[in-house]
Design a protein around this motif. Structure first.
Motif, short mmCIF file in Angstrom:
data_model
loop_
_atom_site.label_atom_id
_atom_site.label_comp_id
_atom_site.label_asym_id
_atom_site.label_seq_id
_atom_site.Cartn_x
_atom_site.Cartn_y
_atom_site.Cartn_z
N PRO A 83 -3.98 -10.22 -14.78
CA PRO A 83 -5.07 -9.24 -14.67
C PRO A 83 -6.44 -9.90 -14.83
CG PRO A 83 -3.37 -8.45 -16.17
CD PRO A 83 -3.04 -9.88 -15.85
N ASP A 84 -7.44 -9.35 -14.13
CA ASP A 84 -8.79 -9.91 -14.14
C ASP A 84 -9.33 -10.08 -15.56
OD1 ASP A 84 -8.66 -9.96 -11.40
OD2 ASP A 84 -9.96 -8.23 -11.11
N ALA A 85 -9.12 -9.09 -16.41
CA ALA A 85 -9.64 -9.18 -17.79
C ALA A 85 -9.03 -10.35 -18.53
CB ALA A 85 -9.38 -7.87 -18.54
N GLU A 86 -7.76 -10.62 -18.29
CA GLU A 86 -7.07 -11.75 -18.92
C GLU A 86 -7.64 -13.07 -18.39
OE1 GLU A 86 -4.00 -13.68 -21.33
OE2 GLU A 86 -4.78 -11.65 -21.34
N VAL A 87 -7.93 -13.13 -17.09
CA VAL A 87 -8.51 -14.34 -16.51
C VAL A 87 -9.87 -14.64 -17.15
CG1 VAL A 87 -9.44 -15.39 -14.39
CG2 VAL A 87 -7.25 -14.17 -14.34
N LEU A 88 -10.70 -13.61 -17.30
CA LEU A 88 -12.00 -13.81 -17.93
C LEU A 88 -11.85 -14.27 -19.38
CD1 LEU A 88 -13.99 -10.79 -16.49
CD2 LEU A 88 -14.24 -13.20 -15.92
N MET A 90 -9.35 -16.00 -20.51
CA MET A 90 -8.91 -17.39 -20.43
C MET A 90 -10.10 -18.33 -20.26
SD MET A 90 -5.63 -16.93 -17.89
CE MET A 90 -5.96 -18.50 -17.15
N TYR A 91 -11.00 -17.99 -19.35
CA TYR A 91 -12.18 -18.83 -19.12
C TYR A 91 -12.98 -18.98 -20.40
CZ TYR A 91 -11.66 -19.08 -14.05
OH TYR A 91 -11.21 -19.35 -12.79
N LEU A 94 -11.34 -21.31 -22.86
CA LEU A 94 -11.35 -22.72 -22.46
C LEU A 94 -12.72 -23.38 -22.57
CD1 LEU A 94 -8.87 -22.53 -19.48
CD2 LEU A 94 -8.58 -23.87 -21.57
N ARG A 95 -13.72 -22.64 -22.99
CA ARG A 95 -15.02 -23.27 -23.23
C ARG A 95 -14.91 -24.22 -24.42
NH1 ARG A 95 -18.73 -20.14 -25.22
NH2 ARG A 95 -17.33 -18.46 -25.69
N PRO A 96 -15.60 -25.34 -24.39
CA PRO A 96 -15.57 -26.27 -25.54
C PRO A 96 -15.98 -25.54 -26.83
CG PRO A 96 -16.58 -27.32 -23.67
CD PRO A 96 -16.40 -25.87 -23.30
N ASN A 97 -15.27 -25.84 -27.89
CA ASN A 97 -15.51 -25.28 -29.24
C ASN A 97 -15.24 -23.78 -29.35
OD1 ASN A 97 -16.44 -27.79 -30.51
ND2 ASN A 97 -18.16 -27.57 -29.09
N ALA A 98 -14.59 -23.18 -28.36
CA ALA A 98 -14.32 -21.74 -28.39
C ALA A 98 -12.96 -21.41 -28.99
CB ALA A 98 -14.41 -21.15 -26.99
N ALA A 101 -6.71 -25.46 -31.48
CA ALA A 101 -5.52 -25.97 -30.79
C ALA A 101 -4.42 -24.92 -30.77
CB ALA A 101 -5.04 -27.26 -31.46
N ALA A 102 -4.26 -24.21 -31.88
CA ALA A 102 -3.22 -23.18 -31.96
C ALA A 102 -3.51 -22.03 -30.99
CB ALA A 102 -3.12 -22.65 -33.39
N GLN A 103 -4.77 -21.66 -30.85
CA GLN A 103 -5.13 -20.58 -29.92
C GLN A 103 -4.87 -21.00 -28.47
OE1 GLN A 103 -9.13 -20.15 -31.42
NE2 GLN A 103 -8.64 -18.18 -32.40
N LEU A 104 -5.16 -22.24 -28.16
CA LEU A 104 -4.90 -22.72 -26.80
C LEU A 104 -3.41 -22.80 -26.53
CD1 LEU A 104 -7.72 -25.38 -26.35
CD2 LEU A 104 -7.57 -23.09 -25.32
#
Length: 141
Positions: A83-88, A90-91, A94-98, A101-104
């Motif tokens: 879903p689009d909301a999930e893609v946003l 995800m982005y 994936l931003r640095p410092n966002a 490691a466990a969350q990723l």
């Protein structure tokens, strides 16, 4: 997806292999006409790309020796199920410092288990490794 092995000579599909292309509702390229639009026979769903078309584009890229582009098309094919909301989300993750490691890792696992997006999950795991090496992971609480 087609069982036909595509080569670089099949590019572009819309010219050389239109028989393989369908809209998400099953229409062919020949069905996409202005008169069909005016008649209301074409919807926004008919203008979306299918995961099969993206996978074929990836196969063409691989056949042309463009591995990274092929991988991008494979990920895009997987992402059509997300879903689009999930893609946003995800982005943003994936931003640095966002993210930690466990969350990723949680994101990668969700991509695999919920959406069967194994190539996307591998990219998230690779990003986590690179972020760890470059000190770009969020601090653990």
């Amino acid at each position: 997806m087609t069982s036909t092995e595509l080569t670089a000579a099949d590019y572009p599909l819309s010219i050389n292999r239109p028989d393989l292309l369908r809209t998400p509702t099953g229409k062919t390229l020949d069905d996409l006409t202005m008169s069909s639009v005016v008649a209301g026979d074409i919807t926004s769903e008919d203008l979306r790309i299918t995961p099969e078309t993206l996978a074929m584009q990836g196969q063409l890229a691989a056949a042309a020796g463009r591995r990274q582009l092929a991988e991008n098309f494979t990920r895009a094919s997987e992402m059509t199920a997300i879903p689009d909301a999930e893609v946003l989300s995800m982005y943003n993750s994936l931003r640095p410092n966002a993210s930690t490691a466990a969350q990723l890792e949680e994101l990668a696992s969700r991509l695999e288990t919920t959406y069967s997006a194994t190539t996307c999950a591998a990219l998230v795991r690779e990003a986590a490794q690179v972020y760890a090496a470059r000190n770009l992971l969020a601090e653990e609480d």
